[in-house]
Design a protein around this motif. Structure first.
Motif, PDB file in Angstrom:
ATOM      1  N   LYS A 187      -3.349  50.618  59.269  1.00 35.45           N
ATOM      2  CA  LYS A 187      -1.791  49.672  59.657  1.00 35.45           C
ATOM      3  C   LYS A 187      -2.582  48.629  59.612  1.00 35.45           C
ATOM      4  CE  LYS A 187       2.005  48.184  62.140  1.00 35.45           C
ATOM      5  NZ  LYS A 187       2.790  48.323  63.604  1.00 35.45           N
ATOM      6  N   GLU A 188      -2.332  48.005  58.391  1.00 38.68           N
ATOM      7  CA  GLU A 188      -3.129  45.755  57.799  1.00 38.68           C
ATOM      8  C   GLU A 188      -2.359  45.383  58.903  1.00 38.68           C
ATOM      9  OE1 GLU A 188      -3.618  43.668  53.817  1.00 38.68           O
ATOM     10  OE2 GLU A 188      -1.565  45.843  53.924  1.00 38.68           O
ATOM     11  N   ASP A 189      -3.310  44.271  59.144  1.00 42.52           N
ATOM     12  CA  ASP A 189      -3.141  42.938  60.188  1.00 42.52           C
ATOM     13  C   ASP A 189      -2.472  41.817  59.791  1.00 42.52           C
ATOM     14  OD1 ASP A 189      -2.902  42.164  63.384  1.00 42.52           O
ATOM     15  OD2 ASP A 189      -5.123  41.405  62.557  1.00 42.52           O
ATOM     16  N   THR A 190      -1.447  42.308  59.432  1.00 42.17           N
ATOM     17  CA  THR A 190      -0.233  41.527  58.672  1.00 42.17           C
ATOM     18  C   THR A 190       1.472  41.307  59.145  1.00 42.17           C
ATOM     19  OG1 THR A 190       0.402  43.137  57.191  1.00 42.17           O
ATOM     20  CG2 THR A 190      -1.581  41.220  56.454  1.00 42.17           C
ATOM     21  N   LYS A 191       1.854  40.499  58.787  1.00 40.29           N
ATOM     22  CA  LYS A 191       3.194  40.776  59.172  1.00 40.29           C
ATOM     23  C   LYS A 191       4.237  40.848  59.338  1.00 40.29           C
ATOM     24  CE  LYS A 191       7.267  36.591  59.489  1.00 40.29           C
ATOM     25  NZ  LYS A 191       7.177  36.101  59.248  1.00 40.29           N
ATOM     26  N   GLU A 192       3.733  42.052  57.686  1.00 45.67           N
ATOM     27  CA  GLU A 192       4.715  43.117  56.836  1.00 45.67           C
ATOM     28  C   GLU A 192       3.476  44.174  57.973  1.00 45.67           C
ATOM     29  OE1 GLU A 192       4.795  45.644  52.470  1.00 45.67           O
ATOM     30  OE2 GLU A 192       3.363  43.647  52.780  1.00 45.67           O
ATOM     31  N   GLY A 193       2.657  44.201  58.204  1.00 41.12           N
ATOM     32  CA  GLY A 193       2.419  45.318  58.901  1.00 41.12           C
ATOM     33  C   GLY A 193       2.551  46.885  57.772  1.00 41.12           C
ATOM     34  N   LYS A 194       1.757  47.141  56.747  1.00 43.19           N
ATOM     35  CA  LYS A 194       1.765  48.482  55.407  1.00 43.19           C
ATOM     36  C   LYS A 194       0.887  49.387  56.005  1.00 43.19           C
ATOM     37  CE  LYS A 194       1.803  49.256  50.531  1.00 43.19           C
ATOM     38  NZ  LYS A 194       1.667  48.050  49.473  1.00 43.19           N
ATOM     39  N   GLU A 195       1.197  50.203  56.500  1.00 37.04           N
ATOM     40  CA  GLU A 195       0.947  51.281  57.007  1.00 37.04           C
ATOM     41  C   GLU A 195       0.074  52.292  55.236  1.00 37.04           C
ATOM     42  OE1 GLU A 195       3.321  53.469  60.660  1.00 37.04           O
ATOM     43  OE2 GLU A 195       4.025  53.161  58.781  1.00 37.04           O
ATOM     44  N   TRP A 196      -1.244  52.482  55.270  1.00 34.21           N
ATOM     45  CA  TRP A 196      -2.382  53.391  54.517  1.00 34.21           C
ATOM     46  C   TRP A 196      -2.702  55.194  54.972  1.00 34.21           C
ATOM     47  CZ3 TRP A 196      -2.509  50.712  49.593  1.00 34.21           C
ATOM     48  CH2 TRP A 196      -1.780  49.792  49.708  1.00 34.21           C
ATOM     49  N   ALA A 197      -2.869  55.225  54.842  1.00 34.08           N
ATOM     50  CA  ALA A 197      -3.603  56.611  54.374  1.00 34.08           C
ATOM     51  C   ALA A 197      -4.666  57.239  54.315  1.00 34.08           C
ATOM     52  CB  ALA A 197      -2.323  57.720  54.307  1.00 34.08           C
ATOM     53  N   VAL A 198      -5.578  57.278  54.601  1.00 35.08           N
ATOM     54  CA  VAL A 198      -7.049  57.453  53.744  1.00 35.08           C
ATOM     55  C   VAL A 198      -7.365  58.782  53.027  1.00 35.08           C
ATOM     56  CG1 VAL A 198      -9.473  57.180  54.452  1.00 35.08           C
ATOM     57  CG2 VAL A 198      -8.178  56.516  56.130  1.00 35.08           C
ATOM     58  N   VAL A 199      -7.494  59.097  52.303  1.00 36.65           N
ATOM     59  CA  VAL A 199      -7.747  60.287  52.017  1.00 36.65           C
ATOM     60  C   VAL A 199      -8.996  60.302  50.073  1.00 36.65           C
ATOM     61  CG1 VAL A 199      -5.566  60.926  51.174  1.00 36.65           C
ATOM     62  CG2 VAL A 199      -6.564  59.464  48.807  1.00 36.65           C
ATOM     63  N   THR A 200      -9.576  61.716  50.452  1.00 41.15           N
ATOM     64  CA  THR A 200     -10.503  61.961  49.855  1.00 41.15           C
ATOM     65  C   THR A 200     -10.200  62.184  48.566  1.00 41.15           C
ATOM     66  OG1 THR A 200     -11.079  64.167  50.665  1.00 41.15           O
ATOM     67  CG2 THR A 200     -12.039  62.247  51.747  1.00 41.15           C
ATOM     68  N   ILE A 201     -11.018  62.051  47.779  1.00 45.47           N
ATOM     69  CA  ILE A 201     -11.619  62.265  46.346  1.00 45.47           C
ATOM     70  C   ILE A 201     -13.425  63.037  45.934  1.00 45.47           C
ATOM     71  CG2 ILE A 201     -10.200  61.967  44.118  1.00 45.47           C
ATOM     72  CD1 ILE A 201      -9.043  59.648  44.137  1.00 45.47           C
ATOM     73  N   GLN A 202     -12.530  64.556  45.356  1.00 54.13           N
ATOM     74  CA  GLN A 202     -13.701  65.437  44.989  1.00 54.13           C
ATOM     75  C   GLN A 202     -13.313  66.681  44.261  1.00 54.13           C
ATOM     76  OE1 GLN A 202     -15.871  67.562  48.546  1.00 54.13           O
ATOM     77  NE2 GLN A 202     -13.077  66.563  50.110  1.00 54.13           N
ATOM     78  N   PRO A 203     -14.359  67.051  43.455  1.00 55.72           N
ATOM     79  CA  PRO A 203     -14.089  68.262  43.077  1.00 55.72           C
ATOM     80  C   PRO A 203     -13.646  69.407  43.763  1.00 55.72           C
ATOM     81  CG  PRO A 203     -16.302  67.360  42.184  1.00 55.72           C
ATOM     82  CD  PRO A 203     -15.886  66.553  43.238  1.00 55.72           C
ATOM     83  N   ARG A 204     -12.764  70.129  43.286  1.00 55.40           N
ATOM     84  CA  ARG A 204     -12.507  71.067  44.016  1.00 55.40           C
ATOM     85  C   ARG A 204     -12.583  72.630  42.855  1.00 55.40           C
ATOM     86  NH1 ARG A 204     -14.360  70.612  49.374  1.00 55.40           N
ATOM     87  NH2 ARG A 204     -12.738  69.460  50.826  1.00 55.40           N
TER      88      ARG A 204
END
Length: 397
Positions: A224-241
């Motif tokens: 959660k971004e420490d700003t007034k808006e408080g936008k939420e981000w999800a962490v993903v990984t990108i790799q060969p499958r």
């Protein structure tokens, strides 16, 4: 297992020289080997005579050579002490080869005997394996945590009416075993089983081609971004499958639960998050979503129970982070683990469902949404400035 570890638990092919190199270290102190020798020691006096050796090693000339080398007092017997001393002297010699071959035959017979007594659901079940599959690996595979968990589940099926079985196992045929070094990785096998078909009023075969790989842990990581808006981000990984035919598959951080995990799923999940994204967290900071949903009834969520035993233990991690860290993590490189080529990316949490065609991500999102509704006042973990500074330093390397 302590001092009872035997050759066959190393899981190497019979021809692997590493078995030969370890022979002198484990034969005498090993309780399994002592038990095997006792099997051919008719009077139980801890001595092996030629007639006993010939029962498994039907080559009189070879047996004579073996006794010439190891029967140091020439009394017609080989003791465990003589064997230990002899191994120090014959390393690399013909007698060493003979001993290795002899012990291999004993070990093979031991595995064959064990498999002949293999039981599922309280009855003996035939266990066979394809040509080219090492009997050493077969025994190791049947002792792994995934296989034992599978057996435990089957053994809980009572089949109270033998004429109308709920699920009755008849035979197991192991087709292939992939080894990760000395450790069993994946097991491919057929389980021949039957079940009562109420509609047809008869016992019917049940499809039983199984790809066994055990469980995995996945983490829905929300920053959660420490700003007034408080936008939420999800962490993903990108790799060969490769199974998906993709060079850039988007998914949430995850990793296999192997035998070394020993049920410590949260610790494994935290390790994977660090290896793949460089984010370091504590086990107690994780929210166990599968436990929230199922309690102890199921080990996790099964994404493909029709052909695979894999279950997913899903967690959520939520913390407030500074905009600087969130910007630095975008398109960072992770992948501390072997053979992993990983890029890190942040996507808006509200868009994760359409960015990642990943069963782990979609399942975690579903459970997290329910968890949030049940815990509307749950707060995010506060920003940790010291941890952020450490992470930024890593990301700048």
């Amino acid at each position: 297992m302590g001092s009872t570890t035997s050759f066959i638990q190393f899981g190497y092919p019979e021809s692997d020289m590493r078995i030969r190199a370890t022979a002198k270290e484990i034969v005498v102190p090993n309780l399994k080997i002592r038990g095997t020798f006792a099997k051919y020691d008719a009077n139980g006096d801890q001595k092996i005579e030629k007639a006993e050796v010939m029962t498994v090693f039907k080559d009189e000339k070879a047996v004579n050579t073996l006794f010439d080398k190891f029967d140091t007092d020439k009394n017609g017997f080989i003791t465990l002490d003589e064997l230990a001393k002899g191994l120090e002297e014959v390393k690399g010699s013909d007698a060493d080869d003979l001993l290795f071959e002899f012990l291999t035959k004993i070990q093979k017979q031991q595995v064959m005997d064990e498999m002949a007594e293999f039981q599922v659901q309280g009855h003996k079940v035939e266990v066979s394996w394809a040509e080219g599959v090492s009997y050493l690996n077969v025994r190791a595979a049947t002792q792994t945590r995934p296989f034992q968990r599978w057996l435990k589940n089957l053994n809980q099926i009572k089949n109270t009416d033998p004429k109308k079985p709920d699920l009755f196992v008849n035979k197991i045929h192991i087709q292939n075993i992939d080894m990760f070094g000395p450790r069993v990785g994946f097991i491919k096998f057929q389980c021949f089983a039957s079940s009562w078909n109420e509609k047809e009023k008869k016992v019917a075969d049940v499809p039983g081609v199984i790809f066994m790989r055990g469980g995995a842990a996945g983490i829905l990581t929300i920053l959660k971004e420490d700003t007034k808006e408080g936008k939420e981000w999800a962490v993903v990984t990108i790799q060969p499958r490769l199974p998906a035919g993709s060079d850039a598959f988007v998914e949430i951080p995850a990793g296999m639960l192997d035998d070394a995990t020993k049920g410590k799923f949260a610790g494994k999940a935290a390790d994977e998050l660090r290896e793949e994204t460089l984010l370091e967290i504590k086990e107690e900071e994780l929210i166990n979503l599968t436990e929230f949903a199922y309690g102890t009834r199921f080990p996790g969520m099964f994404p493909s129970a029709g052909g695979c035993d894999e279950f997913l233990v899903l967690y959520a991690y939520r913390r407030i982070f500074s905009p600087e860290v969130i910007k630095a993590l975008q398109n960072a490189h992770g992948g501390d683990g072997d053979h992993e080529i990983i890029k890190v990316r942040l996507v808006p949490l509200e868009d994760l469902y359409k960015e990642a065609p990943d069963a782990k991500a979609l399942s975690a999102l579903c459970l997290y949404d329910i968890w949030q509704k049940k815990n509307p006042k749950a707060a995010y973990l506060p920003a940790d400035k010291a941890a952020e500074a450490k992470l930024l330093a890593k990301l700048k390397k």
